[in-house]
Design a protein around this motif. Structure first.
Motif, PDB file in Angstrom:
ATOM      1  N   PRO A   1     -15.709 -12.036   9.855  1.00 32.34           N
ATOM      2  CA  PRO A   1     -15.595 -10.318   9.584  1.00 32.34           C
ATOM      3  C   PRO A   1     -13.837 -10.070   9.888  1.00 32.34           C
ATOM      4  O   PRO A   1     -13.594 -10.668  11.334  1.00 32.34           O
ATOM      5  CB  PRO A   1     -16.310  -9.928  10.489  1.00 32.34           C
ATOM      6  N   ALA A   2     -13.660  -9.744   9.037  1.00 33.09           N
ATOM      7  CA  ALA A   2     -11.243  -9.525   9.791  1.00 33.09           C
ATOM      8  C   ALA A   2     -11.424  -7.819   9.236  1.00 33.09           C
ATOM      9  O   ALA A   2     -11.599  -7.058   8.732  1.00 33.09           O
ATOM     10  CB  ALA A   2     -10.823 -10.094   8.158  1.00 33.09           C
ATOM     11  N   LEU A   3     -10.034  -8.050  10.174  1.00 32.43           N
ATOM     12  CA  LEU A   3     -10.111  -5.666  10.068  1.00 32.43           C
ATOM     13  C   LEU A   3      -8.961  -6.352   9.112  1.00 32.43           C
ATOM     14  O   LEU A   3      -8.000  -6.939   8.656  1.00 32.43           O
ATOM     15  CB  LEU A   3      -8.890  -6.392  11.491  1.00 32.43           C
ATOM     16  N   VAL A   4      -9.254  -4.888   8.126  1.00 33.57           N
ATOM     17  CA  VAL A   4      -8.483  -4.389   7.249  1.00 33.57           C
ATOM     18  C   VAL A   4      -7.136  -4.284   7.300  1.00 33.57           C
ATOM     19  O   VAL A   4      -7.088  -2.509   8.137  1.00 33.57           O
ATOM     20  CB  VAL A   4      -9.300  -4.218   5.976  1.00 33.57           C
ATOM     21  N   VAL A   5      -5.574  -5.016   7.446  1.00 30.28           N
ATOM     22  CA  VAL A   5      -4.833  -3.338   7.581  1.00 30.28           C
ATOM     23  C   VAL A   5      -3.868  -3.872   6.535  1.00 30.28           C
ATOM     24  O   VAL A   5      -2.853  -4.738   5.781  1.00 30.28           O
ATOM     25  CB  VAL A   5      -3.613  -4.459   9.039  1.00 30.28           C
ATOM     26  N   ALA A   6      -3.596  -2.282   5.689  1.00 32.56           N
ATOM     27  CA  ALA A   6      -2.763  -2.136   4.560  1.00 32.56           C
ATOM     28  C   ALA A   6      -1.540  -1.160   5.351  1.00 32.56           C
ATOM     29  O   ALA A   6      -1.117  -0.754   6.301  1.00 32.56           O
ATOM     30  CB  ALA A   6      -3.870  -0.988   4.289  1.00 32.56           C
ATOM     31  N   VAL A   7      -0.622  -1.719   4.464  1.00 28.76           N
ATOM     32  CA  VAL A   7       0.874  -1.962   4.936  1.00 28.76           C
ATOM     33  C   VAL A   7       1.915  -1.892   4.053  1.00 28.76           C
ATOM     34  O   VAL A   7       1.823  -1.753   2.851  1.00 28.76           O
ATOM     35  CB  VAL A   7       1.849  -3.085   5.216  1.00 28.76           C
ATOM     36  N   THR A   8       2.959  -0.746   3.686  1.00 33.84           N
ATOM     37  CA  THR A   8       3.885  -0.506   2.969  1.00 33.84           C
ATOM     38  C   THR A   8       4.882  -1.534   2.349  1.00 33.84           C
ATOM     39  O   THR A   8       5.473  -1.784   1.460  1.00 33.84           O
ATOM     40  CB  THR A   8       4.266   0.653   3.070  1.00 33.84           C
ATOM     41  N   ALA A   9       5.276  -2.736   2.801  1.00 34.12           N
ATOM     42  CA  ALA A   9       6.066  -3.777   3.215  1.00 34.12           C
ATOM     43  C   ALA A   9       5.524  -4.778   1.747  1.00 34.12           C
ATOM     44  O   ALA A   9       3.817  -4.929   2.053  1.00 34.12           O
ATOM     45  CB  ALA A   9       5.803  -4.439   4.260  1.00 34.12           C
TER      46      ALA A   9
ATOM     47  N   ALA B   1       0.842  -1.234   0.092  1.00 33.81           N
ATOM     48  CA  ALA B   1      -0.284  -0.350  -0.056  1.00 33.81           C
ATOM     49  C   ALA B   1       0.921   0.794  -0.098  1.00 33.81           C
ATOM     50  O   ALA B   1       1.578   1.319   0.458  1.00 33.81           O
ATOM     51  CB  ALA B   1      -1.383   0.402   0.942  1.00 33.81           C
ATOM     52  N   SER B   2       0.317   1.772  -0.328  1.00 31.76           N
ATOM     53  CA  SER B   2       0.981   3.793  -0.120  1.00 31.76           C
ATOM     54  C   SER B   2       1.508   3.767   0.609  1.00 31.76           C
ATOM     55  O   SER B   2       2.443   4.800   1.645  1.00 31.76           O
ATOM     56  CB  SER B   2       0.336   4.943  -0.537  1.00 31.76           C
ATOM     57  N   ARG B   3       0.872   3.603   1.884  1.00 32.42           N
ATOM     58  CA  ARG B   3       0.885   4.159   3.078  1.00 32.42           C
ATOM     59  C   ARG B   3       0.270   2.959   4.528  1.00 32.42           C
ATOM     60  O   ARG B   3      -0.584   2.023   3.651  1.00 32.42           O
ATOM     61  CB  ARG B   3       0.063   5.259   4.088  1.00 32.42           C
ATOM     62  N   THR B   4       0.481   2.706   5.487  1.00 29.37           N
ATOM     63  CA  THR B   4       0.256   1.952   6.654  1.00 29.37           C
ATOM     64  C   THR B   4      -0.907   2.205   6.800  1.00 29.37           C
ATOM     65  O   THR B   4      -1.353   3.700   7.627  1.00 29.37           O
ATOM     66  CB  THR B   4       0.890   2.070   7.602  1.00 29.37           C
ATOM     67  N   ARG B   5      -2.427   0.938   6.952  1.00 33.15           N
ATOM     68  CA  ARG B   5      -3.773   2.040   7.757  1.00 33.15           C
ATOM     69  C   ARG B   5      -4.033   0.559   8.421  1.00 33.15           C
ATOM     70  O   ARG B   5      -4.216   0.049   7.436  1.00 33.15           O
ATOM     71  CB  ARG B   5      -4.195   2.758   6.272  1.00 33.15           C
ATOM     72  N   VAL B   6      -4.897   0.829   9.171  1.00 32.11           N
ATOM     73  CA  VAL B   6      -5.491  -0.456  10.206  1.00 32.11           C
ATOM     74  C   VAL B   6      -6.955   0.431   9.856  1.00 32.11           C
ATOM     75  O   VAL B   6      -7.300   1.331  10.391  1.00 32.11           O
ATOM     76  CB  VAL B   6      -5.179  -0.860  11.542  1.00 32.11           C
ATOM     77  N   GLY B   7      -8.240  -0.236   9.491  1.00 36.03           N
ATOM     78  CA  GLY B   7      -9.247   0.182   9.411  1.00 36.03           C
ATOM     79  C   GLY B   7     -10.252  -0.833   8.465  1.00 36.03           C
ATOM     80  O   GLY B   7      -9.664  -0.999   7.447  1.00 36.03           O
ATOM     81  N   GLY B   8     -11.216  -0.918   8.609  1.00 41.08           N
ATOM     82  CA  GLY B   8     -11.724  -1.401   7.740  1.00 41.08           C
ATOM     83  C   GLY B   8     -12.455  -2.911   7.713  1.00 41.08           C
ATOM     84  O   GLY B   8     -12.141  -3.357   8.241  1.00 41.08           O
ATOM     85  N   ARG B   9     -13.969  -3.658   6.500  1.00 40.89           N
ATOM     86  CA  ARG B   9     -13.768  -4.565   7.527  1.00 40.89           C
ATOM     87  C   ARG B   9     -14.294  -5.188   6.034  1.00 40.89           C
ATOM     88  O   ARG B   9     -14.096  -5.145   4.654  1.00 40.89           O
ATOM     89  CB  ARG B   9     -15.442  -5.345   7.551  1.00 40.89           C
TER      90      ARG B   9
END
Length: 102
Positions: free
Chosen positions: A36-44, A21-29
């Motif tokens: 139901p899972a928590l969405v975790v976007a990471v730059t790695a 991802a372009s930036r790290t973000r935690v949130g969303g379903r």
């Protein structure tokens, strides 16, 4: 929706990791194989476990716990993972719901 754990009991958290991802973000379903899972976007990138480690640290930061309190339970080679959070309390469950269902 996970039940409120006993004080100090471990909590299993379903996570959908979005590497690169372009930036790290935690949130969303995300409704995945673990429910139901928590969405975790990471730059790695998804190479050599780097995205998993980045997701573990981002999850710990978002939940307000030490990174050492969060461990991978299953899904090392998958975007759909289960993490175990040690020392969970009802406040942690509330934070998880706000992040996932907001």
């Amino acid at each position: 929706m996970p039940e409120a754990p006993r004080a100090g009991a471990p909590l299993t958290v379903a996570v959908r990791v979005k590497p690169g991802a372009s930036r790290t973000r935690v949130g969303g379903r995300f409704d995945g194989p673990h429910g139901p899972a928590l969405v975790v976007a990471v730059t790695a990138p998804p190479v050599d476990g780097r995205a998993t480690e980045a997701a573990r640290r981002a999850l710990a930061d978002a939940l307000g716990v030490r990174p050492a309190a969060v461990s991978l339970r299953t899904g090392a080679a998958s975007r759909d993972k289960l993490f175990l959070v040690e020392g969970a309390d009802s406040g942690l469950v509330g934070t998880l719901h706000r992040l996932r269902d907001a």
